[in-house]
Design an enzyme around this catalytic site. Structure first.
Site, PDB file in Angstrom:
ATOM      1  N   CYS A  87      25.734  89.033 -62.630  1.00  0.00           N
ATOM      2  CA  CYS A  87      26.334  88.978 -61.296  1.00  0.00           C
ATOM      3  C   CYS A  87      25.838  90.147 -60.440  1.00  0.00           C
ATOM      4  O   CYS A  87      24.668  90.214 -60.092  1.00  0.00           O
ATOM      5  CB  CYS A  87      27.856  88.934 -61.418  1.00  0.00           C
ATOM      6  SG  CYS A  87      28.691  88.419 -59.914  1.00  0.00           S
ATOM      7  N   HIS A 195      29.140  84.644 -65.540  1.00  0.00           N
ATOM      8  CA  HIS A 195      29.677  85.717 -66.396  1.00  0.00           C
ATOM      9  C   HIS A 195      29.893  85.223 -67.824  1.00  0.00           C
ATOM     10  O   HIS A 195      30.978  84.716 -68.134  1.00  0.00           O
ATOM     11  CB  HIS A 195      31.037  86.175 -65.852  1.00  0.00           C
ATOM     12  CG  HIS A 195      30.944  86.976 -64.591  1.00  0.00           C
ATOM     13  ND1 HIS A 195      30.886  88.354 -64.588  1.00  0.00           N
ATOM     14  CD2 HIS A 195      30.921  86.599 -63.291  1.00  0.00           C
ATOM     15  CE1 HIS A 195      30.820  88.798 -63.335  1.00  0.00           C
ATOM     16  NE2 HIS A 195      30.839  87.751 -62.530  1.00  0.00           N
ATOM     17  N   GLU A 197      30.580  86.941 -70.380  1.00  0.00           N
ATOM     18  CA  GLU A 197      31.663  87.694 -71.043  1.00  0.00           C
ATOM     19  C   GLU A 197      33.032  87.099 -70.716  1.00  0.00           C
ATOM     20  O   GLU A 197      33.990  87.310 -71.443  1.00  0.00           O
ATOM     21  CB  GLU A 197      31.599  89.179 -70.662  1.00  0.00           C
ATOM     22  CG  GLU A 197      32.173  89.547 -69.286  1.00  0.00           C
ATOM     23  CD  GLU A 197      31.225  89.261 -68.115  1.00  0.00           C
ATOM     24  OE1 GLU A 197      30.201  88.577 -68.324  1.00  0.00           O
ATOM     25  OE2 GLU A 197      31.538  89.713 -66.985  1.00  0.00           O
TER      26      GLU A 197
END
Lengths: 227, 105
Positions: A87, A195, A197
């Site tokens: 990002c 993302h 994660e």
């Protein structure tokens, strides 16, 4: 010994703990490295996490590029070390010249916060090595400046060298050629807008990001062994 | 015009003169690069009764004051700032205007 991942922290970074937690859940060791530091403390891999480094002032990622730690990051990348920008991290890597192109405001001028489907379109990078080519991953995006853009020559090169690693199944932001993530020529530097994660545990609604982070940790571990 | 250049107290200034220039830098999208803000404003204007408006482009304006021995040196310094930081050459173009500041009082 587990792979050591340096997670960079700029003023305004806000995803560092998520990345560190996900890396540790997958068996890695994480180390938060502040942007004023000049060493990566022997990390095997580096993640530039999301957020709003330096308040996104001037342009997203523009000021982070001049942070002291970036010299060590460039050195790590030049030596073939795995480096992933997520990002805002992707925006920083393009501004730093470690990846080509730029990220622009979303076509619809809306901040997008949603889960999207991405297709793995190359497994030649440290982030997609363990993924299956053509597989679809449900990953969250959370950005205002996520539309990838580059000139035609760069796009031709990215395609010819199989460096577009992730594409949106349903382009949410006007990104050129549906690009969600790209790699450098050697495949050790990757930037992506989604993302992984935030999709690293079923509790989060998806664990499709695990294969990406596991690839990165695998590459980091290979490097740790080689060192 | 050269008033500013001859200003200054000590002897050394004649050899190390510094002139202050105000730079006005306009940063715009390169032609062909999507400008969603410009497009949105262009769509909004007819709603206010302004018809026939086209080619709306939105960029940013940066002003700064730079000290340099002369105009050429000032220009080359600001150009370097634009290329390295103030504009992103991948997506943006810049236009630069310099005005010499004459000290007052």
């Amino acid at each position: 010994m587990s792979a050591r991942v340096a997670v960079l922290v700029f003023p305004g970074t806000n995803c560092e703990l998520d990345v560190a937690a996900a890396a540790e859940r997958l068996g890695g060791a994480s180390d938060l490295v502040f942007h004023t530091e000049t060493s990566l403390r022997g990390a095997d891999a580096v993640v530039v996490p999301g957020g709003f480094a330096h308040g996104d002032y001037l342009r997203t990622g523009a000021l982070a590029r001049f942070s002291p730690v970036m010299a060590a990051v460039a050195e790590h990348a030049a030596a073939g070390g795995p480096l992933v920008g997520i990002c805002n991290g992707f925006q920083i890597l393009t501004e730093a010249g470690l990846l080509p192109g730029a990220l622009q405001k979303n076509a619809g001028l809306k901040f997008l916060c949603q889960t999207v489907t991405c297709r793995v379109t190359s497994t030649g990078s440290v982030l997609t090595k363990q993924a299956e080519l053509g597989s679809e991953l449900r990953l969250p995006i959370n950005h205002f400046e996520g539309a990838y853009i580059c000139d035609q020559a760069t796009l031709d090169e990215l395609r010819a060298e199989d460096r577009v690693v992730l594409r949106y199944a349903d382009n949410p932001n006007g990104s050129l050629d549906d690009i969600a993530g790209i790699a450098n020529q050697a495949g050790n530097v990757v930037g992506l807008m989604p993302h992984p994660e935030r999709a690293s545990d079923p509790l989060l609604g998806s664990d499709d990001g695990v294969v990406l982070l596991a690839s990165l940790l695998g590459a980091a571990a290979d490097r740790a062994v080689a060192a | 015009m050269n008033a500013a250049r001859s200003e200054g107290g000590d002897e050394g200034d004649r050899y190390h003169r510094r002139v202050r220039y105000e730079a006005r830098i306009e940063v715009t999208h390169l032609p062909g690069v999507l400008d969603p803000q410009g497009a949105t404003v262009e769509r909004a204007l007819p709603a206010l009764g302004y018809s026939g408006v086209t080619d709306v482009r939105i960029g940013k304006c940066i002003r700064l004051v730079v000290e340099a021995p002369d105009r050429e040196a000032a220009r080359s310094q600001v150009e370097s700032m634009c290329e390295r930081l103030l504009a992103n050459p991948v997506i943006e173009a810049y236009d630069l205007e310099l005005t010499e500041l004459v000290p007052t009082g």
